[in-house]
Design an enzyme around this catalytic site. Sequence first.
Site, short mmCIF file in Angstrom:
data_model
loop_
_atom_site.label_atom_id
_atom_site.label_comp_id
_atom_site.label_asym_id
_atom_site.label_seq_id
_atom_site.Cartn_x
_atom_site.Cartn_y
_atom_site.Cartn_z
N ARG A 307 0.66 -1.19 0.09
CA ARG A 307 0.01 -0.05 0.06
C ARG A 307 0.76 1.21 0.09
O ARG A 307 0.44 2.34 0.50
CB ARG A 307 -0.95 0.10 1.26
CG ARG A 307 -2.03 -1.10 1.11
CD ARG A 307 -3.21 -0.77 1.96
NE ARG A 307 -4.14 -1.94 1.97
CZ ARG A 307 -4.50 -3.07 2.75
NH1 ARG A 307 -3.42 -3.17 3.68
NH2 ARG A 307 -5.26 -3.46 2.64
N LYS A 329 1.84 10.94 -11.54
CA LYS A 329 1.38 9.88 -12.32
C LYS A 329 2.04 8.71 -12.67
O LYS A 329 3.01 8.78 -13.16
CB LYS A 329 0.87 10.48 -13.72
CG LYS A 329 -0.29 11.49 -13.72
CD LYS A 329 -0.77 11.82 -15.37
CE LYS A 329 -1.89 12.98 -15.44
NZ LYS A 329 -2.28 13.00 -16.90
N GLU A 371 7.73 17.67 -25.67
CA GLU A 371 7.06 18.12 -24.20
C GLU A 371 7.41 19.35 -24.05
O GLU A 371 6.66 20.08 -23.47
CB GLU A 371 7.54 17.06 -23.10
CG GLU A 371 6.84 15.59 -23.46
CD GLU A 371 5.38 15.37 -23.10
OE1 GLU A 371 4.62 16.70 -22.49
OE2 GLU A 371 4.67 14.38 -23.28
N LYS A 416 5.36 22.56 -14.78
CA LYS A 416 4.46 21.35 -14.35
C LYS A 416 4.16 21.10 -12.97
O LYS A 416 2.88 21.24 -12.59
CB LYS A 416 5.09 20.24 -14.78
CG LYS A 416 4.08 19.09 -14.73
CD LYS A 416 4.42 17.78 -15.38
CE LYS A 416 3.69 16.60 -15.22
NZ LYS A 416 4.07 15.36 -15.91
N GLU A 426 -6.08 16.15 -11.91
CA GLU A 426 -6.54 16.30 -13.27
C GLU A 426 -8.11 16.28 -13.16
O GLU A 426 -8.69 15.96 -14.15
CB GLU A 426 -5.97 15.28 -14.26
CG GLU A 426 -6.20 15.75 -15.44
CD GLU A 426 -5.45 14.75 -16.51
OE1 GLU A 426 -5.99 14.09 -17.36
OE2 GLU A 426 -4.21 14.45 -16.29
N ARG A 430 -5.23 20.89 -14.79
CA ARG A 430 -4.07 20.01 -15.13
C ARG A 430 -4.18 19.39 -16.52
O ARG A 430 -3.31 19.18 -17.28
CB ARG A 430 -4.08 18.93 -14.10
CG ARG A 430 -2.78 18.09 -14.32
CD ARG A 430 -2.49 16.89 -13.23
NE ARG A 430 -1.15 16.36 -13.38
CZ ARG A 430 -0.59 15.63 -12.65
NH1 ARG A 430 -1.16 15.40 -11.36
NH2 ARG A 430 0.25 14.83 -13.01
N ASN A 434 -1.84 18.01 -21.48
CA ASN A 434 -2.26 16.77 -22.22
C ASN A 434 -2.45 17.62 -23.90
O ASN A 434 -2.90 16.91 -24.57
CB ASN A 434 -3.52 16.14 -22.02
CG ASN A 434 -3.18 15.11 -20.80
OD1 ASN A 434 -2.22 14.50 -20.70
ND2 ASN A 434 -4.11 15.22 -19.75
N HIS A 437 -1.75 15.39 -26.84
CA HIS A 437 -1.88 13.95 -26.21
C HIS A 437 -3.04 12.95 -26.61
O HIS A 437 -2.99 11.77 -26.82
CB HIS A 437 -1.57 13.97 -24.68
CG HIS A 437 -0.32 14.20 -24.38
ND1 HIS A 437 0.22 15.47 -24.52
CD2 HIS A 437 0.36 13.54 -23.48
CE1 HIS A 437 1.61 15.38 -23.99
NE2 HIS A 437 1.65 14.27 -23.28
N HIS A 441 -1.70 9.82 -28.09
CA HIS A 441 -1.82 8.56 -27.24
C HIS A 441 -2.66 7.51 -28.35
O HIS A 441 -2.31 6.48 -28.30
CB HIS A 441 -2.68 8.78 -26.12
CG HIS A 441 -1.72 9.42 -24.91
ND1 HIS A 441 -2.23 9.47 -23.82
CD2 HIS A 441 -0.34 9.49 -24.95
CE1 HIS A 441 -1.22 9.85 -22.99
NE2 HIS A 441 -0.17 9.88 -23.63
N HIS A 454 7.08 8.12 -28.02
CA HIS A 454 5.87 9.01 -27.15
C HIS A 454 6.30 10.54 -27.89
O HIS A 454 5.06 11.23 -28.14
CB HIS A 454 6.03 8.73 -25.71
CG HIS A 454 5.13 9.88 -24.81
ND1 HIS A 454 3.88 9.55 -25.27
CD2 HIS A 454 5.33 11.04 -24.51
CE1 HIS A 454 3.31 10.39 -24.37
NE2 HIS A 454 4.15 11.19 -24.05
#
Length: 552
Positions: A307, A329, A371, A416, A426, A430, A434, A437, A441, A454
């Site tokens: 955990r 993330k 990026e 960021k 997000e 936020r 993206n 993206h 993606h 990427h």
Amino acid sequence: MRHVFLIGLSGSGKSTVGRLLAQRLGRPLLDVDALIEQEYGERIPAIFARHGEAHFRSLEARILAQAIQQPSNAIIVTGGGIVVLPENRALMAQSGVRVFLQVDPLISLRRLQAQHAHEQQSGQVVEVRPLLSGPDPLANLQKMLAVREAWYQEAEYTCFTQGKQAEQVALEIMTMLDDSTSPEQVTSMIRRVHIGAGYDAVVEWGGLSRLATYLKQLQLPPRIFLVTDSNIHDFYIPALLQQLTAAGFEPQVYTLPAGEGSKSQQQLFALYDWLLEHQAERREALVALGGGVVGDLVGFVAATYLRGVPLIQVPTSLLAQVDSAIGGKTGINHPRGKNLIGAFYHPRLVLADPATLLSLPTRSRIEGWAEIVKYGIILDAELFSLLEEHANALRDFSQPPVALLCRIIARCIDIKAGVIEEDEREQGQRAILNYGHTFGHALENVSGYGEWLHGEAISIGMVVAAELAQEAGLFDEQDAMRQNQLLAALGLPIAYTGKVRAQDILAAMQLDKKVVGKRVRWIMPRQIGKVEITPLPDELVERVITTFMGEK
């Protein structure tokens, strides 16, 4: 710049690297061993055998003192034992900078044996080096390193040579010696990220050589679990193991297969198994050393094993340093989409060492600029202009602009961090991170992870987003051209070539994390430095994407 002294074990590559440095920097080359042989008329092994080490060290010290009187700015290659006498160490410190070429003794031995065999095959008269005589030459080298290492570490610079070609080592040293970069310009830049207990994001050229120091500051238990990939392992793990062990840590290492395919359930459970086999405990840290794949996967393991265990992110790719290592993330891919399984989980430390970018293949380094351009488009027009001004030097990288590179990476981290501090999970703002993206993606997924890196997919995604914004009357044509020209100038793709169909892209976009009520929320540029989140008419999206992909 004064003399540059190359120091380190025999077999560390000093002579080869010295020749390359002298050629590329246009400086004289002096080799202390060669000068001794020239003056004495005998090979070094013969001098050792005939007169003993004490005599040789006295001779070596005299030749070194003569060498530094030669024209300034020389590259001076030294013998492995030059550091034994304190007067030699003092003389080098006073008259130049020392670069320690760090090498594993086993690699050193293999090089020396190969050199010995080559001399025999070429018909040369070969004297056996004292290092290679005796029943266990590796033990000789290991003992020698143990005695001398503290003296080697006095050097102003350390260059890790493991797994690197001589040309790459020379490039790294040239970057270290860049006369335009003062030490004050490249000292570490630290951004405190204020989420939860908070953590530091550090940008430090050469910071990887101080990882143990940073871990000590976190007061972690001695046993740490270091995960890397097969591309990174040989470059950094041998030196890191030595560094961490010397600092009192007990590092355990797991090496993933390199590539996007490792962000999978299979590798996730393999890492769980590894930790369970070692009975890893809740306070013992996981260190992610690598690019975005390693960081995302190891981050998810850290978030879920027991955990939650301490996570240290050590990103080695440009893309990871400015983006994926920051913000918490973590996750793995699902066959139906990228990053669909994951968690928000923040590290205890992010250590970004831009010097690691020197070990990247050109394509892997270039993808990271996507990026960075993204940050310029969404929030920072000044950063965008800075990239335009220096695009050629940033792409070329033959002599990386160290201070500028550190400044750019630190600025991206600051941008960021500022966004995620306002919207950690997000739920709102936020989502602007993206930009590019949604299409990117989908392209990665439909074409099969790995065909497009990427950053390459995101570059194309930004081109599509800008075209959508133009068609919607949101974005000026001149700004769209500036974006695409900058992407191209940095070596990124701005056009699609391939067999993926537009309908497949449109279907994959419905799995995007920004879909609300089955409608994609697009990140649309309004001007350079400003974007908005908005849905778009399905007809417009389908028409633009179909045309962009060369379909009717």
